[in-house]
Design an enzyme around this catalytic site. Structure first.
Site, mmCIF file in Angstrom:
data_model
loop_
_atom_site.group_PDB
_atom_site.id
_atom_site.type_symbol
_atom_site.label_atom_id
_atom_site.label_comp_id
_atom_site.label_asym_id
_atom_site.label_seq_id
_atom_site.Cartn_x
_atom_site.Cartn_y
_atom_site.Cartn_z
ATOM 1 N N SER A 68 0.814 -1.221 0.000
ATOM 2 C CA SER A 68 0.000 0.000 0.000
ATOM 3 C C SER A 68 0.844 1.265 0.000
ATOM 4 O O SER A 68 2.017 1.262 0.388
ATOM 5 C CB SER A 68 -0.932 0.012 1.215
ATOM 6 O OG SER A 68 -1.728 -1.145 1.233
HETATM 7 N N1 SAH Z 1 -0.824 -4.494 3.882
HETATM 8 C C1 SAH Z 1 -0.359 -5.034 2.643
HETATM 9 C C2 SAH Z 1 -1.420 -4.893 1.579
HETATM 10 C C3 SAH Z 1 -1.337 -5.976 0.598
HETATM 11 S S1 SAH Z 1 -2.610 -5.930 -0.633
HETATM 12 C C4 SAH Z 1 0.913 -4.333 2.193
HETATM 13 O O1 SAH Z 1 1.006 -3.116 2.386
HETATM 14 O O2 SAH Z 1 1.783 -4.979 1.646
HETATM 15 C C5 SAH Z 1 -3.903 -6.846 0.167
HETATM 16 C C6 SAH Z 1 -3.593 -8.269 0.549
HETATM 17 O O3 SAH Z 1 -4.811 -8.866 0.992
HETATM 18 C C7 SAH Z 1 -3.063 -9.136 -0.583
HETATM 19 O O4 SAH Z 1 -1.848 -9.711 -0.221
HETATM 20 C C8 SAH Z 1 -4.167 -10.199 -0.752
HETATM 21 O O5 SAH Z 1 -3.676 -11.459 -1.116
HETATM 22 C C9 SAH Z 1 -4.792 -10.223 0.631
HETATM 23 N N2 SAH Z 1 -6.141 -10.765 0.678
HETATM 24 C C10 SAH Z 1 -7.153 -10.597 -0.195
HETATM 25 N N3 SAH Z 1 -8.253 -11.259 0.202
HETATM 26 C C11 SAH Z 1 -7.930 -11.871 1.373
HETATM 27 C C12 SAH Z 1 -8.641 -12.704 2.282
HETATM 28 N N4 SAH Z 1 -9.913 -13.079 2.078
HETATM 29 N N5 SAH Z 1 -7.988 -13.144 3.382
HETATM 30 C C13 SAH Z 1 -6.699 -12.792 3.622
HETATM 31 N N6 SAH Z 1 -5.968 -12.014 2.802
HETATM 32 C C14 SAH Z 1 -6.575 -11.544 1.691
#
Ligand code: SAH
Length: 217
Positions: A68
């Protein structure tokens, strides 16, 4: 502090001020800013994007996912009002950058990621960097992580159509949740939910955002 980090912090401060009319926060707490300064974003960015590690934007981390934008990470962290004895749940570990920042502020951080390779990479990185209050799980975050609840704070880093009921159940009375919610026509709002002492939830849309979707398995 190097110039890239200084510039990132200046951009975060600027963005915070520019969005204060809807977020209600014109500055971020010094403890949140110190946590951001203490975590090297470069440790969580893929090698091919290292030259942009401190840019104020999201970056691809593989598997169609992103790390993010620093301002959004900072704002979401600030909105949780984390105290040193808090237990926080994060849904969507991704790169682990947001998790690492939470771990500097809370007593324990529980983080759930559905993509196995991302969950494993993040786990290895936390171990290598010596984060010992982060607990990782590869699972569907719609269900939260009941065993360790209830939580003082819950942060969801992928956009859902509605607040997953399990997450609301796992939030303590007096606790806060920050979650991007998809609106009609594809827009998303960052929403702050607070659960009052009687257990009633109040939600407030704060800012238009753009997150990858929270995927239901
Ligand atoms: N906080 C992270 C954001 C990653 S993007 C960062 O800054 O790196 C969002 C993440 O949510 C992705 O890695 C995706 O795989 C995960 N995600 C999506 N749906 C999900 C679910 N149902 N349960 C757990 N993780 C999920």
């Amino acid at each position: 502090m190097n110039d890239a980090v200084r510039k990132m912090l200046a951009t975060i401060a600027h963005q915070t001020a520019a969005t204060a009319s809807t977020t209600g926060r014109s500055t971020l707490s010094p403890t949140v800013l110190a946590a951001i300064e203490a975590v090297n974003r470069a440790d969580f960015v893929p090698d091919n994007a290292l030259n942009r590690a401190y840019d104020d934007g999201p970056l691809a981390i593989g598997y169609g996912q992103t790390i993010s934008q620093p301002f959004i990470v900072a704002l979401m962290t600030d909105l949780l009002d984390i105290e040193p004895d808090h237990k926080v749940l994060e849904i969507g570990t991704g790169s682990g950058y947001q998790t690492a920042i939470l771990s500097k502020l809370a007593a324990e951080v529980y983080t759930v990621e559905r993509i196995e390779n991302l969950a494993e990479q993040a786990r290895q990185q936390f171990e290598k960097l010596g984060y010992d209050n982060i607990h990782c799980r590869q699972a569907d975050g719609y269900l939260g992580w009941e065993e360790h609840g209830a939580y003082d704070g819950i942060i969801v880093t992928a956009a859902a159509a509605a607040v997953p009921p399990a997450l609301l159940n796992q939030l303590k009375s007096g606790g806060r949740m920050v979650i991007p919610l998809a609106e009609a026509r594809g827009y998303q709002d960052l929403v702050l939910i607070d659960k009052d002492k009687e257990g009633k939830a109040h939600s407030q849309p704060l800012l238009s955002v753009s997150f990858v979707p929270l995927v239901a398995d």
